[in-house]
Design a protein around this motif. Sequence first.
Motif, PDB file in Angstrom:
ATOM      1  N   UNK A   1     -37.892 -40.700  17.090  1.00 31.27           N
ATOM      2  CA  UNK A   1     -37.237 -39.866  16.081  1.00 31.27           C
ATOM      3  C   UNK A   1     -38.204 -39.316  14.859  1.00 31.27           C
ATOM      4  N   UNK A   2     -38.018 -38.079  14.763  1.00 32.74           N
ATOM      5  CA  UNK A   2     -38.859 -37.478  13.889  1.00 32.74           C
ATOM      6  C   UNK A   2     -38.062 -37.170  12.532  1.00 32.74           C
ATOM      7  N   UNK A   3     -38.348 -37.479  11.451  1.00 34.38           N
ATOM      8  CA  UNK A   3     -37.660 -37.284  10.216  1.00 34.38           C
ATOM      9  C   UNK A   3     -38.509 -36.126   9.483  1.00 34.38           C
ATOM     10  N   UNK A   4     -37.970 -35.192   8.970  1.00 35.89           N
ATOM     11  CA  UNK A   4     -38.750 -34.101   8.272  1.00 35.89           C
ATOM     12  C   UNK A   4     -37.702 -33.555   7.092  1.00 35.89           C
ATOM     13  N   UNK A   5     -38.501 -33.082   5.956  1.00 33.35           N
ATOM     14  CA  UNK A   5     -37.795 -32.242   4.965  1.00 33.35           C
ATOM     15  C   UNK A   5     -37.724 -30.902   5.413  1.00 33.35           C
ATOM     16  N   UNK A   6     -36.493 -30.385   4.865  1.00 30.86           N
ATOM     17  CA  UNK A   6     -36.362 -29.152   4.976  1.00 30.86           C
ATOM     18  C   UNK A   6     -36.291 -28.384   3.738  1.00 30.86           C
ATOM     19  N   UNK A   7     -37.128 -27.342   3.652  1.00 32.96           N
ATOM     20  CA  UNK A   7     -37.177 -26.276   2.596  1.00 32.96           C
ATOM     21  C   UNK A   7     -36.768 -24.854   3.014  1.00 32.96           C
ATOM     22  N   UNK A  37     -34.216 -33.558   6.339  1.00 31.89           N
ATOM     23  CA  UNK A  37     -33.502 -34.236   5.064  1.00 31.89           C
ATOM     24  C   UNK A  37     -33.531 -33.222   3.970  1.00 31.89           C
ATOM     25  N   UNK A  38     -32.732 -33.043   3.072  1.00 32.00           N
ATOM     26  CA  UNK A  38     -32.678 -32.213   2.065  1.00 32.00           C
ATOM     27  C   UNK A  38     -32.310 -32.823   0.674  1.00 32.00           C
ATOM     28  N   UNK A  39     -32.672 -32.704  -0.516  1.00 30.73           N
ATOM     29  CA  UNK A  39     -32.135 -33.171  -1.600  1.00 30.73           C
ATOM     30  C   UNK A  39     -30.873 -32.734  -1.982  1.00 30.73           C
ATOM     31  N   UNK A  40     -30.005 -33.529  -2.690  1.00 35.39           N
ATOM     32  CA  UNK A  40     -28.724 -32.881  -2.963  1.00 35.39           C
ATOM     33  C   UNK A  40     -28.947 -31.689  -3.876  1.00 35.39           C
ATOM     34  N   UNK A  41     -30.185 -31.467  -4.416  1.00 38.40           N
ATOM     35  CA  UNK A  41     -30.407 -30.269  -5.459  1.00 38.40           C
ATOM     36  C   UNK A  41     -30.719 -29.193  -4.659  1.00 38.40           C
ATOM     37  N   UNK A  42     -31.004 -29.194  -3.531  1.00 42.05           N
ATOM     38  CA  UNK A  42     -31.110 -27.951  -2.649  1.00 42.05           C
ATOM     39  C   UNK A  42     -30.990 -28.195  -1.049  1.00 42.05           C
ATOM     40  N   UNK A 127     -42.797 -35.984   1.405  1.00 42.56           N
ATOM     41  CA  UNK A 127     -42.857 -37.405   2.096  1.00 42.56           C
ATOM     42  C   UNK A 127     -41.794 -38.618   1.631  1.00 42.56           C
ATOM     43  N   UNK A 128     -41.843 -38.388   0.293  1.00 44.66           N
ATOM     44  CA  UNK A 128     -40.812 -39.488  -0.015  1.00 44.66           C
ATOM     45  C   UNK A 128     -39.361 -39.162   0.332  1.00 44.66           C
ATOM     46  N   UNK A 129     -39.094 -37.624   0.376  1.00 50.01           N
ATOM     47  CA  UNK A 129     -37.867 -37.269   0.752  1.00 50.01           C
ATOM     48  C   UNK A 129     -37.504 -37.581   2.279  1.00 50.01           C
ATOM     49  N   UNK A 130     -38.644 -37.486   3.015  1.00 47.56           N
ATOM     50  CA  UNK A 130     -38.548 -38.029   4.665  1.00 47.56           C
ATOM     51  C   UNK A 130     -38.062 -39.356   4.578  1.00 47.56           C
ATOM     52  N   UNK A 131     -39.079 -40.267   3.833  1.00 45.04           N
ATOM     53  CA  UNK A 131     -38.671 -41.612   3.743  1.00 45.04           C
ATOM     54  C   UNK A 131     -37.301 -42.010   3.226  1.00 45.04           C
ATOM     55  N   UNK A 132     -36.899 -41.226   2.323  1.00 39.91           N
ATOM     56  CA  UNK A 132     -35.474 -41.580   1.782  1.00 39.91           C
ATOM     57  C   UNK A 132     -34.448 -41.177   3.015  1.00 39.91           C
ATOM     58  N   UNK A 133     -34.873 -40.114   3.553  1.00 38.79           N
ATOM     59  CA  UNK A 133     -33.853 -39.738   4.920  1.00 38.79           C
ATOM     60  C   UNK A 133     -33.879 -40.777   5.993  1.00 38.79           C
TER      61      UNK A 133
END
Length: 190
Positions: A1-7, A37-42, A127-133
Amino acid sequence: AVVAPIGNAGNITAIMQGFLRLHDLRIIETLPRVIGVQSRHADPVFRYYLEPDKTKRVFVPVTVQPSVAQAAMIGNPVSMPRVIRLVQEYHRRAGAGSVAVMQVREQEIMDSMLLANRHGHIACTQGGESLAGLRASLQLKLLSRDEVPVLDATAHHLKFIGFQQMYFENSFPPEFEVTPKAEYQNRPQL
């Protein structure tokens, strides 16, 4: 699996497109799971996929709130049409659930970044966002503990060092919704 932040969704679309091409060339036989993964702020991509019925999904840009994951702080991703097209193709080939989008809190992003860094990794806030996801995906059983995840950290830790300093000094403005945990604070001692 790949976990990536989304902007702007450039990384996650490149990841999906790359795996689809590798699949076309028969270099890989199965498509790995992809988790955005996205923050609930965006979180416009997360909100789009909240609607389970594909025929009722409507993309609506969001107004972002301050986020520690500044590179992912985008309420109207330019790559959204590409996300939709690639997710459809990915699901067609690998099945429903092969691509998922998680939402995480700012607190989880910072705590995950600091957790990674405490263990010798060099993680930025994305990277923290990815780990949180990843942690949320494991908790929700979207991923099993025997799967091997690859996390996408998009920048060097020093690029966003100010957020770590705010965490250590407990100086986050309230709109970030981050309360430092003593076990992650690393204050210099005389």
